[in-house]
Design a protein around this motif. Structure first.
Motif, PDB file in Angstrom:
ATOM      1  N   LYS A  82       0.931  -0.888  -0.349  1.00 39.66           N
ATOM      2  CA  LYS A  82      -0.074   0.059   0.106  1.00 39.66           C
ATOM      3  C   LYS A  82       1.382   1.402   0.142  1.00 39.66           C
ATOM      4  O   LYS A  82       2.540   0.842   0.522  1.00 39.66           O
ATOM      5  N   THR A  83       0.419   2.188  -0.650  1.00 45.06           N
ATOM      6  CA  THR A  83       1.722   3.164  -0.598  1.00 45.06           C
ATOM      7  C   THR A  83      -0.025   4.448   0.266  1.00 45.06           C
ATOM      8  O   THR A  83      -0.497   4.691  -0.153  1.00 45.06           O
ATOM      9  N   ARG A  84       0.738   5.211   0.473  1.00 45.46           N
ATOM     10  CA  ARG A  84       0.486   6.525   1.028  1.00 45.46           C
ATOM     11  C   ARG A  84       0.845   7.725   1.000  1.00 45.46           C
ATOM     12  O   ARG A  84       2.569   8.009   1.089  1.00 45.46           O
ATOM     13  N   GLU A  85       0.792   8.589  -0.278  1.00 42.96           N
ATOM     14  CA  GLU A  85       1.255   9.716  -0.431  1.00 42.96           C
ATOM     15  C   GLU A  85       1.047  11.386   0.138  1.00 42.96           C
ATOM     16  O   GLU A  85      -0.576  11.337   0.371  1.00 42.96           O
ATOM     17  N   GLN A  86       2.319  11.775   0.964  1.00 42.25           N
ATOM     18  CA  GLN A  86       1.935  13.240   1.885  1.00 42.25           C
ATOM     19  C   GLN A  86       2.014  14.722   0.929  1.00 42.25           C
ATOM     20  O   GLN A  86       3.377  15.048  -0.073  1.00 42.25           O
ATOM     21  N   LEU A 107       5.152  15.114  -1.968  1.00 47.57           N
ATOM     22  CA  LEU A 107       6.371  16.084  -0.695  1.00 47.57           C
ATOM     23  C   LEU A 107       7.319  14.377  -0.623  1.00 47.57           C
ATOM     24  O   LEU A 107       8.031  14.736  -0.264  1.00 47.57           O
ATOM     25  N   SER A 108       6.089  13.440  -0.113  1.00 47.75           N
ATOM     26  CA  SER A 108       7.052  11.646   0.363  1.00 47.75           C
ATOM     27  C   SER A 108       5.672  11.320   0.256  1.00 47.75           C
ATOM     28  O   SER A 108       4.673  11.185   0.142  1.00 47.75           O
ATOM     29  N   THR A 109       6.371   9.656  -0.394  1.00 55.91           N
ATOM     30  CA  THR A 109       5.263   8.356  -0.412  1.00 55.91           C
ATOM     31  C   THR A 109       5.590   7.940   0.570  1.00 55.91           C
ATOM     32  O   THR A 109       7.264   7.882   1.149  1.00 55.91           O
ATOM     33  N   LYS A 110       5.017   7.242   1.102  1.00 55.25           N
ATOM     34  CA  LYS A 110       5.323   5.940   2.131  1.00 55.25           C
ATOM     35  C   LYS A 110       4.698   4.445   2.171  1.00 55.25           C
ATOM     36  O   LYS A 110       4.200   4.754   0.701  1.00 55.25           O
ATOM     37  N   TYR A 111       5.569   3.685   2.273  1.00 50.27           N
ATOM     38  CA  TYR A 111       5.083   2.346   1.791  1.00 50.27           C
ATOM     39  C   TYR A 111       4.949   1.376   2.591  1.00 50.27           C
ATOM     40  O   TYR A 111       5.575   1.373   3.742  1.00 50.27           O
TER      41      TYR A 111
END
Length: 163
Positions: free
Chosen positions: A59-63, A71-75
């Motif tokens: 799952k990816t979450r983008e800020q 700004l950033s992507t978290k996996y």
């Protein structure tokens, strides 16, 4: 003088680098159909399958800022956060394993599975006289190397649903 080599004799007994129980060879004993992989190859396959599993469940979450700029992507795999470097390594393992034929391409499997579903849906709604004509349009799935596995998976799903 060395005796003539017989291909049907199997691996050399005196060679310490060959383990008799991990090598399948022509002339093996009847009933020994199961292929036993070397430890390294078995581990490589397990790692490749794990990489594909993680990537498919990732799952990816983008800020984003106010303007919509990322700004950033978290996996995330489940609750565990993965770094971009870890994701890159997983993608590399999966891509290389698919390229050398260690595992089947999961994207191709999903594509062929959906094509099979389309074929089944179309055949269900048409008269029997049109089966050959419809099947001609889906030759690539009917001749696919994965066809038998896809049918088995569909039959398992049907059995699970009906039980």
């Amino acid at each position: 003088q060395n005796p003539m080599f017989d291909i049907m004799s199997g691996p050399e007994v005196y060679n310490p680098n060959v383990e008799l129980d991990t090598v399948n060879y022509p002339g093996a004993l009847p009933g020994t159909k199961s292929v036993k992989l070397s430890k390294e190859l078995k581990e490589a396959i397990q790692q490749a399958e794990f990489a594909v599993e993680v990537i498919s469940d990732l799952k990816t979450r983008e800020q984003e800022d106010e303007n919509g700029t990322v700004l950033s992507t978290k996996y995330y795999y489940g609750e565990k956060e993965l770094s971009r470097e870890q994701v890159d390594k997983l993608e590399t393992v999966a891509a290389e394993a698919i390229e050398i034929g260690l595992i089947k391409d999961p994207i191709k499997l999903v594509d062929e599975s959906s094509r099979l579903q389309m074929l089944v849906d179309e055949l269900r709604d048409q008269p029997n006289e049109r089966f050959r004509e419809i099947a001609e349009n889906y030759k690539e799935i009917l001749l696919s190397d994965n066809f038998i596995d896809l049918i088995k998976a569909r039959l398992r799903k049907m059995a699970d649903r009906d039980l």
